[in-house]
Write a protein that holds these residues in place. Structure first.
Motif: not given
Length: 509
Positions: A122-135
């Motif tokens: 998802t785009s963000k979780i608790d303010g962290v950009s998980h979308a960028n982490l996944a990419m």
């Protein structure tokens, strides 16, 4: 749906409930979803959930993911997580559960070890950009062919699953086999990082233990505060929900006010939560103010602490202790009227354990090394079998049990089992396990004088603490290495109350 055998799958269980009560409430998002993901909370009936599941399944098939391919999922405890898992199964895929706190280092290892073909976040979780982490993690995993996510502001190249759900489609027909892998969770043993695949039948066996031992009624409303990125977390939420056919309400740990409001507004019948949280709710009166809440499942990630826990005295609710042994398996024991933990003994255990003719829920035994071992319908023996090349005698058969590594003994007088210590060399911080030697290796990267260690903690097993010449620089360095916040925040300044609160929240779940 066509099935390749008569055994149920998780999607098969969902479809059975759907046929009986399509308009019943199925899934409820946490009240505080806007803070977690920036999106509005969802409520779905079984019919609405089925439509979303079909749309997602059709998308995965259209993306070229073949049957039995692995799709990795890193999502918070929200409706989208459960829709994605069921959709993946409907498309004939295997779901790899990625813990929410994992960052690039762990994500890359997991994706490469499982040969994952797709990742959902998802785009963000608790303010962290998980979308960028996944990419970023997908760029280092050569097997990844499809990256998709929920939420707004997705990076370029990531497919939007919100747009997919918005378009109704016919349900795809894919043959599912309950004997094949359904999910992959991840464990840490003395031999290191280990993917643990489980079949639908393994998962259902674990769910039956929890639902039967905790006396859940059909149609119950279950509130789950368990992050569903482990075997226990998924079983105590998704599988129990599908077995009882009621409503699954979700709480993303942890917000006191939101939590109590959810219990009251939804008339929750049951709760699954980490043991430390369950005991805290009893102490602060939350459960006493919730008379309809009749059953509490307390999940102990440090099972050696059960015997010393306080007596349960919440008159309107009963407590079921759930002993968790990493990803190997679990054991549930409903506390008797005196509120004290039920003595556990070696041998075969039924579900429920006090019923005549109960089915085999699993078996406990002691190994020659004095450690606790498990076998039974939920235990994935093949995942823990030693490689033939590592055996002392190549022709010897592997054991028919999984050694959990937990030190244990029996009381000579009563025969009761005592779990005395966690596995040697492994540190458990809430739901996250590390090899102690890994902590030393990461500390070495920070230069001379840096220390990263695990300290005993009453609720979470251990908590991490660090020391460096410059704690702020140490935090930056660990974040740049792609390590999760448990390690990064170990180097918090002792005067920082906000960092301490964050560490407490992390270790609790």
């Amino acid at each position: 749906m066509n099935q390749s055998n008569a055994s149920p799958t998780l999607d098969g269980l969902f479809r059975r409930i759907l046929a009986r009560q399509p308009n019943a409430l199925a899934l409820v998002d946490p009240d505080n979803t806007p803070r977690i993901t920036g999106e509005l909370p969802k409520r779905m009936t079984y019919a609405q959930a089925d439509q979303a599941i079909s749309a997602l399944a059709a998308h995965f098939i259209a993306a070229g993911l073949p049957a039995n391919a692995v799709i990795a999922v890193q999502l918070p405890n929200c409706v989208e997580f459960f829709l994605t898992v069921l959709a993946a199964h409907r498309a004939g895929l295997v779901v790899a559960l990625l813990p929410q706190l994992w960052r690039q280092a762990e994500l890359t290892v997991a994706l490469n070890r499982t040969g994952a073909r797709a990742i959902v976040t998802t785009s963000k979780i608790d303010g962290v950009s998980h979308a960028n982490l996944a990419m970023d993690a997908a760029a280092e995993a050569f097997s990844i062919r499809h990256v998709c996510g929920f939420g707004s502001d997705l990076p370029e190249g990531m497919a939007s699953l919100d747009a997919v759900i918005a378009e109704p489609v016919e349900s795809p027909i894919v043959r599912q086999d309950a004997r094949r892998a359904a999910i992959i969770s991840f464990d840490v043993t003395a031999d290191g990082f280990r993917p643990v695949p489980r079949t639908h039948l393994n998962l259902i066996a674990g769910g039956l233990v929890l639902s039967l031992e905790s006396r859940l009624t059909q149609g119950a409303t279950l509130l789950s505060a368990m992050v569903p990125s482990s075997f226990a977390g998924l079983t105590a939420s998704l599988v129990v929900w599908l077995l009882t056919g009621g409503t699954l309400a979700l709480h993303h740990p942890f917000d006191d006010e939101s939590f109590e409001r959810q219990i009251a507004e939804l008339d929750c019948d049951a709760l699954s939560a980490p043991a430390g949280l369950a005991l805290r709710l009893a102490e602060n009166g939350t459960l006493e103010r919730s008379p309809k809440l009749g059953s509490v499942m307390a999940l102990w990630r440090a099972p050696e602490q059960v015997v010393s826990s306080p007596a349960w005295s919440e008159g309107t609710s009963t407590l079921t202790d759930v002993y968790l042994f990493g990803e190997a398996g679990l054991l549930a024991a409903h506390r008797p009227d005196n509120g004290l933990p039920l003595p556990i003994k070696l041998g075969v255990h039924g579900a429920p354990r006090d019923a005549a003719g109960s089915s085999n829920a699993g078996e406990l035994l002691l190994t020659p090394a004095g450690t606790l071992a498990l076998r039974g319908p939920m235990v994935p023996l093949a995942a823990y079998a030693p490689d033939a090349s590592s055996r002392l005698e190549i022709d010897s058969a592997p054991p028919d049990y999984v050694d959990t590594g937990y030190a244990a003994r029996t009381d000579r007088t009563t025969g009761a089992l005592c779990v005395t210590a966690p596995p040697a060399g492994i540190m458990a911080v809430g739901g996250y396990r590390f090899l102690s030697q890994d902590l030393l290796e990461w500390a070495k990267r920070l230069g001379q004088g840096a220390l990263l260690t695990a300290l005993p903690d009453r609720l979470s097993g251990y908590r991490l603490a660090g020391r460096a010449k410059d704690n702020a620089r140490a935090r930056e360095a660990l974040a740049e290495l792609g390590l999760n916040p448990l390690m990064v925040e170990a180097f918090r300044d002792s005067s920082s109350q906000s960092d301490s609160n964050r560490q407490a929240a992390l270790t609790g779940h």
